[in-house]
Design a protein around this motif. Structure first.
Motif, PDB file in Angstrom:
ATOM      1  N   UNK A  70     -19.329 -40.648 -13.588  1.00 53.83           N
ATOM      2  CA  UNK A  70     -19.704 -40.813 -14.993  1.00 53.83           C
ATOM      3  C   UNK A  70     -18.506 -41.221 -15.841  1.00 53.83           C
ATOM      4  N   UNK A  71     -17.321 -40.777 -15.458  1.00 51.49           N
ATOM      5  CA  UNK A  71     -16.111 -41.133 -16.203  1.00 51.49           C
ATOM      6  C   UNK A  71     -15.771 -42.617 -16.089  1.00 51.49           C
ATOM      7  N   UNK A  72     -16.317 -43.291 -15.067  1.00 51.96           N
ATOM      8  CA  UNK A  72     -16.059 -44.716 -14.860  1.00 51.96           C
ATOM      9  C   UNK A  72     -17.188 -45.596 -15.379  1.00 51.96           C
ATOM     10  N   UNK A  73     -18.220 -44.966 -15.929  1.00 55.04           N
ATOM     11  CA  UNK A  73     -19.431 -45.715 -16.284  1.00 55.04           C
ATOM     12  C   UNK A  73     -19.184 -46.741 -17.380  1.00 55.04           C
ATOM     13  N   UNK A  74     -18.483 -46.373 -18.432  1.00 54.57           N
ATOM     14  CA  UNK A  74     -18.267 -47.305 -19.538  1.00 54.57           C
ATOM     15  C   UNK A  74     -17.570 -48.581 -19.076  1.00 54.57           C
ATOM     16  N   UNK A  75     -16.582 -48.423 -18.205  1.00 56.57           N
ATOM     17  CA  UNK A  75     -15.861 -49.597 -17.703  1.00 56.57           C
ATOM     18  C   UNK A  75     -16.777 -50.497 -16.897  1.00 56.57           C
ATOM     19  N   UNK A  76     -17.666 -49.895 -16.106  1.00 56.23           N
ATOM     20  CA  UNK A  76     -18.603 -50.676 -15.300  1.00 56.23           C
ATOM     21  C   UNK A  76     -19.608 -51.399 -16.193  1.00 56.23           C
ATOM     22  N   UNK A  77     -20.091 -50.735 -17.220  1.00 59.18           N
ATOM     23  CA  UNK A  77     -21.021 -51.358 -18.164  1.00 59.18           C
ATOM     24  C   UNK A  77     -20.363 -52.567 -18.827  1.00 59.18           C
ATOM     25  N   UNK A  78     -19.138 -52.402 -19.266  1.00 56.22           N
ATOM     26  CA  UNK A  78     -18.413 -53.497 -19.920  1.00 56.22           C
ATOM     27  C   UNK A  78     -18.222 -54.671 -18.977  1.00 56.22           C
ATOM     28  N   UNK A  79     -17.908 -54.378 -17.716  1.00 59.38           N
ATOM     29  CA  UNK A  79     -17.697 -55.434 -16.734  1.00 59.38           C
ATOM     30  C   UNK A  79     -18.980 -56.232 -16.505  1.00 59.38           C
ATOM     31  N   UNK A  80     -20.090 -55.546 -16.308  1.00 62.69           N
ATOM     32  CA  UNK A  80     -21.355 -56.221 -16.026  1.00 62.69           C
ATOM     33  C   UNK A  80     -21.832 -57.025 -17.238  1.00 62.69           C
ATOM     34  N   UNK A  81     -21.546 -56.518 -18.429  1.00 65.60           N
ATOM     35  CA  UNK A  81     -21.972 -57.218 -19.651  1.00 65.60           C
ATOM     36  C   UNK A  81     -21.387 -58.623 -19.743  1.00 65.60           C
ATOM     37  N   UNK A 105     -27.374 -42.602 -24.507  1.00 64.80           N
ATOM     38  CA  UNK A 105     -26.313 -43.242 -25.298  1.00 64.80           C
ATOM     39  C   UNK A 105     -26.252 -44.740 -25.020  1.00 64.80           C
ATOM     40  N   UNK A 106     -26.370 -45.127 -23.753  1.00 64.57           N
ATOM     41  CA  UNK A 106     -26.337 -46.554 -23.406  1.00 64.57           C
ATOM     42  C   UNK A 106     -27.510 -47.296 -24.022  1.00 64.57           C
ATOM     43  N   UNK A 107     -28.686 -46.701 -23.960  1.00 68.51           N
ATOM     44  CA  UNK A 107     -29.876 -47.376 -24.465  1.00 68.51           C
ATOM     45  C   UNK A 107     -29.831 -47.550 -25.982  1.00 68.51           C
ATOM     46  N   UNK A 108     -29.090 -46.694 -26.662  1.00 68.74           N
ATOM     47  CA  UNK A 108     -28.909 -46.859 -28.103  1.00 68.74           C
ATOM     48  C   UNK A 108     -28.081 -48.099 -28.426  1.00 68.74           C
ATOM     49  N   UNK A 109     -27.153 -48.426 -27.544  1.00 69.79           N
ATOM     50  CA  UNK A 109     -26.238 -49.545 -27.815  1.00 69.79           C
ATOM     51  C   UNK A 109     -26.752 -50.882 -27.296  1.00 69.79           C
ATOM     52  N   UNK A 110     -27.778 -50.856 -26.435  1.00 69.23           N
ATOM     53  CA  UNK A 110     -28.282 -52.096 -25.847  1.00 69.23           C
ATOM     54  C   UNK A 110     -29.776 -51.936 -25.580  1.00 69.23           C
ATOM     55  N   UNK A 111     -30.593 -52.716 -26.280  1.00 71.63           N
ATOM     56  CA  UNK A 111     -32.049 -52.582 -26.168  1.00 71.63           C
ATOM     57  C   UNK A 111     -32.573 -52.997 -24.805  1.00 71.63           C
TER      58      UNK A 111
END
Length: 242
Positions: free
Chosen positions: A149-160, A196-202
């Motif tokens: 979970x601590x690496x999730x934000x970085x992975x989300x940013x990469x895939x985006x 939290x993720x779903x709030x930032x990206x529909x």
């Protein structure tokens, strides 16, 4: 994979699908979820084409496969079935990523930047972006795939940043727990991360958690897609795996 099933087996699959669907609907109501807010993914690994066709004709459209070559073979053999949807839910080896990128509609098990990049680069021109979920290791098991979970934000940013992938949500396969309360406790941090993720990206609308052993806890914890195999198709025959 055996090519045929009996008429009785076909009838059983239809009845099993109906029973699983009723169970999901009942749990949605019990946990005060929105009606039809949880999709059923029929896990069809090792099952013959005729079993998938029986499920399809009973109304099932989304099928989950764990083994790459088996998934590709089934996708090609059943290409005539309109609206069928293929989800890859197993571990991904780098040398198999092209086959997945070329055939699947969804991939639930993206757990490394290298795999995400390969799927993006190998997605054929003319196909829509590949729907992906990030697999999260919520139990901390070294033997399990998934990002922490601590690496999730970085992975989300990469895939985006990858134009041929469309991030749809998160997936997890937690370690077995002793009871319903423990199952919910394990899912709680993942559920919060998903919210939290779903709030930032529909476009992020999928929480792929829950199998036969923890359906109730998963649906209580916000699952939008549950993965059920044996309860639909019967016990798996791994000797028949392609």
């Amino acid at each position: 994979m055996s090519a045929d099933i009996t008429q009785d087996e076909s009838v059983d699959i239809k009845a099993n699908l109906a029973q699983v669907s009723r169970q999901i609907a009942s749990l949605i109501q019990q946990h005060q979820r929105v009606t039809d807010s949880v999709r059923l993914l029929a896990v069809s690994k090792t099952k013959p084409l005729a079993a998938l066709e029986a499920a399809y004709h009973a109304g099932q459209r989304a099928f989950g496969e764990n083994y790459v070559q088996e998934a590709v073979d089934k996708c090609q053999a059943l290409a005539h079935l309109s609206g069928i949807e293929w989800h890859f839910i197993g571990p991904i080896q780098s040398n198999k990523s092209r086959l997945i990128a070329e055939t699947m509609h969804w991939v639930h098990s993206v757990d490394r930047e290298k795999i995400a990049l390969r799927l993006n680069d190998q997605r054929p021109v003319g196909l829509p972006p590949l729907n992906v979920c990030i697999q999260v290791n919520i139990s901390g098991e070294e033997s399990k795939s998934g990002v922490a979970l601590s690496q999730l934000d970085a992975m989300v940013t990469f895939i985006a940043r990858l134009p041929n992938l469309r991030l749809r949500g998160l997936m997890a396969i937690p370690a077995p727990q002793a009871n319903h309360m423990a199952q919910c406790a394990v899912y709680a941090p993942l559920q919060q991360a998903f919210i939290e993720l779903s709030k930032s990206d529909s476009m992020i609308d999928t929480l792929s958690i829950g199998m036969s052993g923890d359906l109730s806890a998963a649906i209580q914890s916000g699952s939008t897609m549950v993965r059920v195999g044996t309860a639909i198709f019967g016990e798996r025959d791994y000797s028949a795996k392609a």
